[in-house]
Enzyme design. Sequence first.
Site, PDB file in Angstrom:
ATOM      1  N   THR A  99     -46.354  68.565 -10.593  1.00  0.00           N
ATOM      2  CA  THR A  99     -45.095  69.138 -11.070  1.00  0.00           C
ATOM      3  C   THR A  99     -43.944  68.456 -10.343  1.00  0.00           C
ATOM      4  O   THR A  99     -44.104  67.374  -9.773  1.00  0.00           O
ATOM      5  CB  THR A  99     -45.079  70.674 -10.879  1.00  0.00           C
ATOM      6  OG1 THR A  99     -43.930  71.222 -11.527  1.00  0.00           O
ATOM      7  CG2 THR A  99     -45.047  71.053  -9.406  1.00  0.00           C
ATOM      8  N   ASN A 100     -42.773  69.072 -10.339  1.00  0.00           N
ATOM      9  CA  ASN A 100     -41.616  68.532  -9.625  1.00  0.00           C
ATOM     10  C   ASN A 100     -40.841  69.680  -8.996  1.00  0.00           C
ATOM     11  O   ASN A 100     -41.255  70.835  -9.057  1.00  0.00           O
ATOM     12  CB  ASN A 100     -40.744  67.694 -10.562  1.00  0.00           C
ATOM     13  CG  ASN A 100     -40.312  68.474 -11.787  1.00  0.00           C
ATOM     14  OD1 ASN A 100     -39.657  69.503 -11.688  1.00  0.00           O
ATOM     15  ND2 ASN A 100     -40.700  67.987 -12.976  1.00  0.00           N
ATOM     16  N   ARG A 101     -39.712  69.370  -8.393  1.00  0.00           N
ATOM     17  CA  ARG A 101     -38.988  70.357  -7.586  1.00  0.00           C
ATOM     18  C   ARG A 101     -38.061  71.264  -8.392  1.00  0.00           C
ATOM     19  O   ARG A 101     -37.385  72.116  -7.825  1.00  0.00           O
ATOM     20  CB  ARG A 101     -38.167  69.639  -6.502  1.00  0.00           C
ATOM     21  CG  ARG A 101     -39.008  68.872  -5.502  1.00  0.00           C
ATOM     22  CD  ARG A 101     -38.117  68.206  -4.444  1.00  0.00           C
ATOM     23  NE  ARG A 101     -38.887  67.376  -3.539  1.00  0.00           N
ATOM     24  CZ  ARG A 101     -39.528  67.824  -2.450  1.00  0.00           C
ATOM     25  NH1 ARG A 101     -39.467  69.116  -2.168  1.00  0.00           N
ATOM     26  NH2 ARG A 101     -40.201  67.004  -1.680  1.00  0.00           N
TER      27      ARG A 101
END
Length: 400
Positions: free
Chosen positions: A209-211
């Site tokens: 995923t990402n932030r």
Amino acid sequence: MFTNKKIVLIVSGGVAAYKSAIFARLLMKAGAVVRVVMTQAATEFVTPKTFEALTQQPVVTDLFDAHNDSVIAHVSLADWADYIFVVPATANILAKMAAGIGDDAATSVLLARHTPVIVAPAMNVNMYENPATQRNLATLREDGVIVLEPAEGLLAEGYAGKGRLPEPDEILALAELALYQRTGQLTGKQIIVSAGGTVEPIDPVRFITNRSSGKMGYAIAQAAAEQGANVTLVTSSDLPAPAGVQTVHIQSARELLAAMTERFEAANAVIMAAAVSDYRVATPADQKMKKDAANPGLTLELVENPDILATLGANKTHQYLVGFAAETQDLINYAQQKLTKKNADMLIANDVSKAEVGFGYDTNQVTILTRDAQPETLPLQTKIAVAREIMRRVTEAVKD
């Protein structure tokens, strides 16, 4: 909305009156000055001293203000108020409001009103569904009163039904939304907003995923709802849904593409605020992957995810399309390329390497790019303030 506003809170006699004390404190936390007026029946559930202690203001319970004999309390309070709330609003006080009866302090304040009034009905489901109550509510709506729908749930009588007073924070959010919508320009328009990062499985317990927290997309959904639009928020985030917004939960980029594509034709505007994972694992494992002592390390084969913004841009007909670009360098150049390449109408760019900008923060600083204007950089401000600025420009493009 309520900062430095003067608010009269009218409490009528229902068991939900205890929630009014919490609501008064929420209004004060929002920056309002609160004066409370109670019906005689309300004092049987909560004492005036409770509200005096909470608001640090005298409470009015009769037609003549015992704290100040030189004024007529109901007129002076009506003149003083920026907004009037009735929480809870019993069937009795709703009937009196609809008929124009002013036989106590509370109804006299309401009869003398000339500022927005918001009522939150709370009563037994049978009382709420009674044709007389529904006629009274219809009359109040015609008179310009903002009526917040009661919630469904367990009632004081021990059975479930519609008539329960929403929680105080819900009342505040719904009231703020309704007040904004009075001047909204997107009534009847369909707006789709995506938010948050996408989640790409590696195995049943791990993922890529990402932030992205989703906060910016949620703020845009709220700002779109404030304009009166019918808003669908497509997201992987678990943030509380903004008031008046329909939420569709997804996980992966392909799920996001399917959800956006399904709703695209009916949309007037689409705001792609989601941070889509560029890659996914080619073949996710069916079971949890275990370490192999004989073969330390792990190699994952990644394949590109679909470019959702470009896909929508290639297929748009009447839709106004807004994209986002989170960059760490050469912001304007990359954003300008993305605006053209993805066939977007507006591109919102931010430099997430800066402090208090981008992922996870409650603030943001963005540059707005369109096809026919110079890039416009907004000051650092809260995400809801940024969202309202973005939606103001989107509204101008799609309101007609």
